[in-house]
Design an enzyme around this catalytic site. Structure first.
Site, short mmCIF file in Angstrom:
data_model
loop_
_atom_site.label_atom_id
_atom_site.label_comp_id
_atom_site.label_asym_id
_atom_site.label_seq_id
_atom_site.Cartn_x
_atom_site.Cartn_y
_atom_site.Cartn_z
N HIS A 55 1.23 -1.30 0.01
CA HIS A 55 -0.06 -0.22 -0.21
C HIS A 55 1.00 1.42 0.04
CE1 HIS A 55 -3.23 -2.05 1.58
NE2 HIS A 55 -3.13 -2.56 0.36
N GLU A 57 1.37 3.53 2.17
CA GLU A 57 2.29 4.00 3.32
C GLU A 57 3.20 3.01 3.34
OE1 GLU A 57 -2.45 4.12 4.65
OE2 GLU A 57 -1.00 3.18 3.06
N CYS A 83 -5.42 1.39 6.35
CA CYS A 83 -5.81 0.10 6.55
C CYS A 83 -4.58 -0.79 8.26
CB CYS A 83 -6.14 -1.01 5.39
SG CYS A 83 -3.92 -1.71 5.71
N CYS A 92 -1.58 -1.43 7.83
CA CYS A 92 -0.16 -0.47 7.56
C CYS A 92 -0.41 0.27 9.08
CB CYS A 92 -1.09 0.77 6.40
SG CYS A 92 -1.24 -0.12 4.50
N THR A 169 -24.77 6.99 -34.40
CA THR A 169 -23.53 6.58 -33.91
C THR A 169 -23.43 6.12 -35.29
OG1 THR A 169 -24.82 5.00 -32.91
CG2 THR A 169 -23.88 6.83 -31.75
N ALA A 170 -24.29 5.83 -36.34
CA ALA A 170 -23.44 4.38 -37.40
C ALA A 170 -24.98 5.13 -38.36
CB ALA A 170 -23.57 3.17 -36.78
N SER A 176 -19.55 3.12 -39.16
CA SER A 176 -19.21 3.17 -38.16
C SER A 176 -17.61 4.42 -37.45
CB SER A 176 -19.88 3.35 -36.68
OG SER A 176 -19.26 1.75 -36.58
N TRP A 178 -14.63 5.54 -39.39
CA TRP A 178 -14.44 6.73 -37.97
C TRP A 178 -15.44 7.91 -37.74
CZ3 TRP A 178 -12.87 2.81 -34.43
CH2 TRP A 178 -12.00 1.92 -34.29
N LEU A 212 -12.73 -4.58 -27.50
CA LEU A 212 -13.58 -5.14 -26.71
C LEU A 212 -11.81 -4.69 -25.32
CD1 LEU A 212 -15.91 -6.97 -26.57
CD2 LEU A 212 -16.67 -3.77 -26.47
#
Length: 377
Positions: A55, A57, A83, A92, A169-170, A176, A178, A212
């Site tokens: 972490h 710290e 924590c 920590c 969008t298309a 679509s 670009w 994706l």
């Protein structure tokens, strides 16, 4: 609490460090820490590493040690409560106490019920002064997804759209690529990269066969992929399976043959039908399930139907809109919402940011601004 002129820049530095953790800490919060001696010298600094690692710290203490500097009597500026429990890493608070830290200046209380004030209690019990609230708004913004998951059980939901100036969008023939330019596409991938998971629908998969993933910027990890596919129509040849990452598919029903094929490809199948519309996926239930799977920020890039479902159910926390200086006239829009009878029925948003990206414009907007609750106890 009145803070000194010295406190402000050191907390600002801690917040800058927290920003450096933007792409790596999921599902943990993004935290920065700076150790400063009484003369105002920075002895050590650091930010939270990937899950299961040190972490903020601990990184700051290690930084001071590597420099041969002793943090005894220092002030620790940290953007979230340290924590006090053993999770994937030790507490920590123990390390700060053992190092002889004299004062802790923190931005926010950790909303995790395993921490939630207990870290501050441990520090105060050890005689350490704790001051809370400096940099709270910025620390909240950096960790809003984590905070929402801890307090509401579901992730922060962002909906991304790239459209022409008139909302298309298309084209009707599906063309679509670009609408927006390269700068807008690269900027969009920064939002993909910071998310814990990227969500789309089976319609987008069948129409575009997208990867994706994050491509246009450097990132140490790929976000998980969430698909909404009511009847499990995702083809086994889909490009998204080329990525070695977790894929979770939410469906309304799971035919055994289709489930077997997708499971063998590595996908996790979750049946979650909407009680009111059995052929559809229960979106609210899905978000709660994603919260249990430690998803802090969910990034949606989907078609008009799925966009509309999320909007109609009030499930979108933030809109990421990329507008191109282009008019496409009769074309596909980014929603299929029904017509309204009066203007006051519209969903009014607040603009948080408007940024030119070469020829395009990026707009970040949301239904309502968050209210930061600061526990100063």
């Amino acid at each position: 609490m009145t803070y000194s002129k010295q406190d402000q820049p050191f907390m600002q530095r801690a917040l800058e460090l927290a920003q450096k953790a933007l792409y790596i800490t999921s599902p943990n919060p993004r935290v920065g820490c700076v150790l400063v001696d009484k003369e105002g010298h920075i002895l050590g600094e650091g930010h939270t590493q990937k899950v299961g690692s040190a972490h903020a710290e601990i990184m700051a203490l290690q930084d001071a040690k590597q420099k041969g500097l002793d943090p005894l009597g220092c002030t620790a500026y940290v953007t979230l409560e340290p924590c006090a429990h053993t999770g994937r890493t030790p507490p920590c608070t123990h390390s700060l106490i053992n190092a002889g830290i004299k004062r802790v200046v923190a931005s926010l209380t950790d909303p995790n019920p395993l921490v939630s004030g207990q870290g501050f209690e441990s520090l105060r019990a050890a005689g350490i002064q704790v001051d809370l609230g400096l940099g709270a708004e910025e620390a909240y913004t950096i960790n809003e997804g984590f905070i929402k998951r801890m307090t509401q059980g579901s992730p922060l939901v962002r909906l991304k759209i790239a459209s022409s100036l008139d909302g298309a969008t298309a084209l009707h023939n599906g063309n679509s690529q670009w609408i927006t330019g390269s700068a807008a596409r690269q900027h969009g991938h920064t939002w993909r990269a910071r998310s814990c998971a990227l969500l789309s629908g089976v319609g987008t998969v069948l129409r575009d066969d997208p990867l994706l993933n994050v491509r246009f910027i450097s990132t140490p990890r790929q976000p998980k992929l969430i698909l909404i596919d009511a009847a499990l129509d995702t083809p086994q040849t889909a490009a998204l399976f080329k990525e070695k990452r977790e894929v979770i598919i939410y469906c309304a029903k799971a035919p055994q043959d289709k489930e077997k094929i997708l499971t063998e490809l590595g996908a996790t199948i979750v049946v979650m039908a909407d009680a009111q519309k059995p052929r559809h996926v229960d979106l609210r239930g899905m978000l709660q399930d994603l919260g249990k799977r430690e998803i802090n920020e969910l990034h949606i890039e989907a078609g008009a139907g799925l966009n509309s479902s999320f909007i109609q159910q009030g499930l979108v926390d933030e809109f990421l809109i990329y507008l191109a200086p282009l008019i496409l006239a009769d074309a596909k829009g980014w929603t299929t919402l029904p017509p309204l009878e009066s203007l006051d029925q519209g969903k009014r948003l607040t603009f948080l940011e408007t940024t030119p990206l070469e020829q395009d414009i990026f707009i970040r907007a949301r239904p309502a601004l968050p209210t930061v609750q600061i526990n100063r106890a």
